[in-house]
Design an enzyme around this catalytic site. Structure first.
Site, PDB file in Angstrom:
ATOM      1  N   GLN A 279     -10.967  -1.260   9.942  1.00  0.00           N
ATOM      2  CA  GLN A 279      -9.649  -1.889  10.080  1.00  0.00           C
ATOM      3  C   GLN A 279      -9.382  -2.908   8.963  1.00  0.00           C
ATOM      4  O   GLN A 279      -8.246  -3.056   8.507  1.00  0.00           O
ATOM      5  CB  GLN A 279      -9.557  -2.572  11.445  1.00  0.00           C
ATOM      6  CG  GLN A 279      -8.139  -2.736  11.900  1.00  0.00           C
ATOM      7  CD  GLN A 279      -8.059  -3.298  13.307  1.00  0.00           C
ATOM      8  OE1 GLN A 279      -8.726  -4.268  13.639  1.00  0.00           O
ATOM      9  NE2 GLN A 279      -7.253  -2.682  14.136  1.00  0.00           N
ATOM     10  N   GLU A 363       8.743 -13.555 -19.931  1.00  0.00           N
ATOM     11  CA  GLU A 363      10.172 -13.513 -19.547  1.00  0.00           C
ATOM     12  C   GLU A 363      10.457 -14.557 -18.453  1.00  0.00           C
ATOM     13  O   GLU A 363      11.252 -14.320 -17.542  1.00  0.00           O
ATOM     14  CB  GLU A 363      10.588 -12.087 -19.167  1.00  0.00           C
ATOM     15  CG  GLU A 363      10.360 -11.148 -20.350  1.00  0.00           C
ATOM     16  CD  GLU A 363      11.215  -9.910 -20.360  1.00  0.00           C
ATOM     17  OE1 GLU A 363      12.232  -9.856 -19.663  1.00  0.00           O
ATOM     18  OE2 GLU A 363      10.868  -8.990 -21.131  1.00  0.00           O
ATOM     19  N   THR A 365       8.040 -17.869 -16.601  1.00  0.00           N
ATOM     20  CA  THR A 365       6.918 -17.942 -15.644  1.00  0.00           C
ATOM     21  C   THR A 365       7.468 -17.946 -14.210  1.00  0.00           C
ATOM     22  O   THR A 365       8.672 -18.164 -13.994  1.00  0.00           O
ATOM     23  CB  THR A 365       6.116 -19.238 -15.856  1.00  0.00           C
ATOM     24  OG1 THR A 365       6.985 -20.352 -15.611  1.00  0.00           O
ATOM     25  CG2 THR A 365       5.538 -19.335 -17.269  1.00  0.00           C
TER      26      THR A 365
END
Ligand SMILES: Cc1cc2nc3c(=O)[nH]c(=O)nc-3n(C[C@H](O)[C@H](O)[C@H](O)COP(=O)(O)OP(=O)(O)OC[C@H]3O[C@@H](n4cnc5c(N)ncnc54)[C@H](O)[C@@H]3O)c2cc1C
Length: 381
Positions: A279, A363, A365
């Site tokens: 799981q 482009e 942060t």
């Protein structure tokens, strides 16, 4: 809301997927190790119309929408995020910038070969002392007759040594602060224009990043984009669309991480069981899938707003912020699922983590994306 893609969207996605798997996969590991620029792949991408996807056909482009672009970029980045960023810079920053703000002369001379993929573009905003705060441009462009004379330095420029054309932000009037910044198109080979050595990077290693230098570099005034003093706005407007591209790149990396994790978890045995039966592993897979779908929703929403001609800068920042975050998380989970094998090159997932990290940096942060989103929220009526 319509969640269906059109036949055309699916066709573009599938052709990008087929191309990526057939043409990009074979050289990915070697190019990452050797930090080798994928010149042949970029050329083929151009021939297939992927380097100027949203440019109208009269300017050599494929005339597609931003949703098609996102779907294609996800597929390319799923296989190699280095190729993804090369494609993203040319499409979202360079071609978009020229289509939106270029004169007829610039469109004829520069946009057509860029959109056809015959030439490659670069976007040069960052400087050693002007990163997140791009208003602090030190590169200057002084007007002398019919020319600008450029002096200064740019750093971290993607496609830095490989590009043919560079969109350079430079100060044309210091007294006006960021309203005195302009965008000037510089051609490789112009006198006084040079570049530094390629950066030896953590990730996206086969993309080419370097500094640029300008020493009395003489550029014709007709290579100005938009208007004198509009360079900062030019950069911000193009970066809004660029962020949709980087979000797509991040989603591609996240999807690759999930795909590799599903495959490996069905093969690996521990305690007499395949680990996919545990799981703890299943929950990781579920979490990754939910995050990826969330990132896609945000990114496609930003793309749809852009295509509808509506405001999308907040949504683009949200898409980039979230997609880059979950790309790093998915890559980390993929490494954990692979155990020791996740830590070596052969199983690819270590590259996904190295590649994912840059999407939180360039482009704008993640901190800058949060500032953009917060400003938009506070401005909303
Ligand atoms: C591989 C690569 C490719 C790139 N490609 C390009 C390109 O093609 N063209 C281009 O122009 N640039 C490019 N860049 C530059 C990139 O956009 C910048 O690195 C980025 O904008 C951050 O600037 P900086 O590195 O100067 O960091 P800084 O601005 O110095 O920031 C350092 C840290 O401070 C944080 N920070 C800064 N200001 C604030 C604030 N006000 N509030 C909270 N936190 C803040 C930042 O979020 C960051 O965590 C590239 C960079 C890399 C590494």
């Amino acid at each position: 809301m319509n969640f269906d893609f059109t036949e055309d969207h699916l066709m573009i996605r599938d052709s990008a997927r087929e191309f990526a798997q057939a043409e990009i996969t074979p050289s990915t590991i070697e190019r990452d190790i050797n930090a080798e620029f994928p010149a042949d792949i970029v050329k083929k991408l151009g021939e297939l119309g992927f380097m100027g996807m949203m440019v109208p056909p009269e300017y050599g482009g494929a005339g597609l929408d931003t949703i098609s672009y996102v779907l294609a970029l996800i597929e390319i980045s799923k296989v190699d995020a280095s190729v993804g960023v090369i494609m993203s810079v040319n499409n979202s920053l360079v071609c978009f910038g020229l289509e939106e703000y270029g004169s007829d002369y610039i469109k004829e001379k520069y946009l057509i070969p860029l959109a056809k993929g015959e030439k490659l573009g670069a976007f040069a905003l960052s400087e050693p002392e002007a990163g997140s705060d791009a208003t602090k441009q030190k590169t200057t462009a002084d007007k002398e007759g019919d020319y600008y004379i450029l002096n200064g330095m740019k750093n971290w420029i993607t496609n830095g040594t490989s590009a043919d054309y560079y969109l350079v932000m430079a100060t044309t009037d210091k007294s006006k602060g960021h309203h005195g910044i302009s965008t000037i198109l510089v051609e490789k080979g112009m006198e006084g224009f040079g570049h530094g050595k390629k950066e030896d990077k953590l990730g996206i290693r086969s993309s080419d990043t370097c500094s640029l230098t300008f020493q009395n570099c003489k550029v014709p005034v007709k290579n100005l984009l938009w208007e004198d003093g509009k360079g900062f706005n030019f950069a911000m407007n193009t970066l809004n669309g660029g962020r949709i591209g980087i979000a797509a790149q991040a989603i591609g990396i996240a999807e690759a991480s999930l795909k590799a994790s599903i495959k490996y978890s069905k093969e690996r045995k521990a305690f007499g069981n395949t680990i996919s039966n545990f799981q703890a592993i299943q929950f990781k897979l579920s979490d990754m899938a939910v995050k990826i779908d969330g990132a896609k929703m945000l990114t496609l929403k930003a793309a749809a707003l852009k295509d509808a001609g509506k405001k999308y800068y907040k949504e683009a920042a949200m898409a980039k912020l979230y997609s880059s975050k979950i790309a790093v998380e998915c890559a980390l989970d993929a490494i954990q699922i692979h155990g020791g094998y996740g830590y070596v090159r052969e199983y690819l997932v270590e590259r996904y983590l190295r590649d994912a990290k840059i999407t939180e940096i360039y482009e704008g942060t993640s901190e800058i994306q949060k500032m953009i989103i917060a400003r938009a929220l506070l401005d909303e009526k």
